[in-house]
Design a protein around this motif. Structure first.
Motif, PDB file in Angstrom:
ATOM      1  N   SER A   1      57.798  77.281 -32.078  1.00 33.23           N
ATOM      2  CA  SER A   1      56.684  76.441 -31.838  1.00 33.23           C
ATOM      3  C   SER A   1      56.971  75.287 -30.938  1.00 33.23           C
ATOM      4  CB  SER A   1      55.956  75.807 -32.870  1.00 33.23           C
ATOM      5  OG  SER A   1      56.743  75.041 -33.857  1.00 33.23           O
TER       6      SER A   1
ATOM      7  N   GLU B   1      52.585  70.514 -30.301  1.00 28.30           N
ATOM      8  CA  GLU B   1      51.958  71.700 -30.900  1.00 28.30           C
ATOM      9  C   GLU B   1      50.410  71.930 -30.433  1.00 28.30           C
ATOM     10  OE1 GLU B   1      52.849  73.135 -34.727  1.00 28.30           O
ATOM     11  OE2 GLU B   1      55.060  72.804 -34.560  1.00 28.30           O
ATOM     12  N   THR B   2      49.535  70.835 -30.512  1.00 25.75           N
ATOM     13  CA  THR B   2      48.209  70.674 -30.244  1.00 25.75           C
ATOM     14  C   THR B   2      47.832  70.246 -28.682  1.00 25.75           C
ATOM     15  OG1 THR B   2      47.829  68.406 -31.006  1.00 25.75           O
ATOM     16  CG2 THR B   2      47.700  70.209 -32.592  1.00 25.75           C
TER      17      THR B   2
ATOM     18  N   SER C   1      55.675  81.436 -33.988  1.00 27.90           N
ATOM     19  CA  SER C   1      55.125  80.232 -33.881  1.00 27.90           C
ATOM     20  C   SER C   1      54.141  80.135 -34.903  1.00 27.90           C
ATOM     21  CB  SER C   1      54.182  80.171 -32.579  1.00 27.90           C
ATOM     22  OG  SER C   1      53.639  81.430 -32.169  1.00 27.90           O
ATOM     23  N   ASP C   2      52.507  80.233 -34.688  1.00 27.92           N
ATOM     24  CA  ASP C   2      51.648  80.441 -35.893  1.00 27.92           C
ATOM     25  C   ASP C   2      51.274  81.817 -35.889  1.00 27.92           C
ATOM     26  OD1 ASP C   2      50.349  80.915 -33.488  1.00 27.92           O
ATOM     27  OD2 ASP C   2      48.405  79.442 -33.917  1.00 27.92           O
TER      28      ASP C   2
ATOM     29  N   ASP D   1      51.375  65.182 -29.228  1.00 28.40           N
ATOM     30  CA  ASP D   1      51.453  66.133 -30.292  1.00 28.40           C
ATOM     31  C   ASP D   1      51.983  67.742 -29.521  1.00 28.40           C
ATOM     32  OD1 ASP D   1      51.408  68.369 -32.003  1.00 28.40           O
ATOM     33  OD2 ASP D   1      50.143  67.185 -33.249  1.00 28.40           O
TER      34      ASP D   1
ATOM     35  N   GLU E   1      51.494  76.210 -32.021  1.00 27.49           N
ATOM     36  CA  GLU E   1      51.546  75.659 -33.400  1.00 27.49           C
ATOM     37  C   GLU E   1      52.522  76.429 -34.108  1.00 27.49           C
ATOM     38  OE1 GLU E   1      47.411  75.219 -34.714  1.00 27.49           O
ATOM     39  OE2 GLU E   1      46.823  74.434 -32.787  1.00 27.49           O
ATOM     40  N   THR E   2      52.318  76.246 -35.478  1.00 20.67           N
ATOM     41  CA  THR E   2      53.425  76.736 -36.711  1.00 20.67           C
ATOM     42  C   THR E   2      52.707  77.463 -37.703  1.00 20.67           C
ATOM     43  OG1 THR E   2      54.988  75.082 -35.971  1.00 20.67           O
ATOM     44  CG2 THR E   2      55.610  76.221 -37.843  1.00 20.67           C
TER      45      THR E   2
ATOM     46  N   ASP F   1      55.529  71.981 -41.197  1.00 25.56           N
ATOM     47  CA  ASP F   1      54.127  72.821 -41.605  1.00 25.56           C
ATOM     48  C   ASP F   1      54.249  72.504 -43.013  1.00 25.56           C
ATOM     49  OD1 ASP F   1      52.456  74.680 -41.457  1.00 25.56           O
ATOM     50  OD2 ASP F   1      53.625  76.373 -41.677  1.00 25.56           O
TER      51      ASP F   1
END
Length: 290
Positions: free
Chosen positions: A88, A229-230, A128-129, A227, A160-161, A188
């Motif tokens: 991620s 991830e986002t 990742s997610d 951020d 993302e995770t 997470d």
């Protein structure tokens, strides 16, 4: 394109030289002691060899033939090791001389070489997610070099995770009991149930990699943060004491929740800061499990 490929090959070679040496000279005994024998089933006997654990001597067979024989267990002949690699966006964070993803790559490579030196199969799940890539467990140097190349060059589709998703995949995809190293910053939440269920079927080991700057917020005025991830940006006034204290409180609470999740699930774990030697952390974990 050719230059990029050449750089990757060079990095693969550098990591191979470093991590193969570590796994040969430092981890050989500790790895074997820590991961051989967990949930073993008796298979056969063979003549005792120098270095075998005397606790595994079969005294009935030894007495019959007047010569020491050792019990051989199923996992001793072939253990499956899975590397669960968090790819991620947050792994790209780093304020010291290396990023989290660099430490993750080297640790994974050390474990991979340790596995094949013990005649174990090694496989990888990049997550990742969602599940980004699955490399089925195999043996051999060629397979290890392929894994290292993927660790270096793999580009995930998502940032993302979702650790729960990765653990559920492991539980369903790997039928035979394995040792699985989850290498992540564990940024997470809500994965406790999946962790407990996965550890009931497999032997889960959590290796948490973090940057020391993540543990406390420095007083450097207004900073623009992103951020990883986002992709969202926001401003933070780090000179505000309450802001720094709130961040410190969040970090400590998160640390407590993580340790609680590992403890309740019966999962061995170790935290590895990017500014310290991961070798010491791994050896400490191995000795604790031996």
């Amino acid at each position: 394109m050719m230059t990029e490929a050449t750089d990757i090959i060079k990095r693969v070679r550098q990591i191979e030289i470093k991590t193969r040496g570590l796994s040969s000279n430092i981890f050989a005994g500790e790895y074997h002691s820590a991961f051989k024998g967990r949930g073993m089933t008796f298979s056969e006997v063979r003549e005792y060899q120098y270095g075998d654990d005397i606790r595994n001597i079969d005294w009935n067979v030894t007495a019959r033939f007047n010569h020491p024989f050792i019990k051989v267990f199923e996992e001793e002949r072939e253990l499956t090791v899975m590397l669960m690699i968090d790819v991620s966006g947050s792994r790209e964070f780093g304020t010291t001389w290396r990023f989290k993803k660099n430490v993750i790559t080297e640790m994974a490579a050390v474990l991979a070489f340790s596995a094949i030196q013990n005649n174990d199969k090694i496989g990888v799940v990049f997550f990742s997610d969602r599940i980004e890539k699955f490399i089925p467990p195999k043996k051999g140097r060629k397979h290890i070099l392929y894994i290292i190349r993927e660790l270096i060059s793999f580009t995930p589709e998502h940032r993302e995770t979702n650790i729960s998703e990765a653990l559920r995949y492991l539980t369903n995809a790997i039928k035979k009991r394995c040792t699985a190293f989850v290498i992540s910053d564990f940024m997470d939440e809500g994965f406790e149930d999946a962790l407990r269920i996965a550890n009931q079927k497999h032997d889960i080991v959590a290796l948490r990699v973090y940057d020391p700057r993540e543990a406390e917020m420095p007083d450097i005025g207004f900073v623009k943060l992103k951020d990883a991830e986002t992709g969202e940006y926001y401003w933070a006034n780090t000179s505000n004491r309450k802001t720094r204290e709130a961040y410190q409180t969040w970090w400590k609470e998160n640390e407590g929740l993580l340790q609680s999740a590992f403890s309740k699930s019966g999962v061995d774990n170790v935290a590895v800061p990017t500014n310290e030697d991961y070798v010491k952390a791994l050896i400490s974990l191995f000795k604790k499990r031996a």
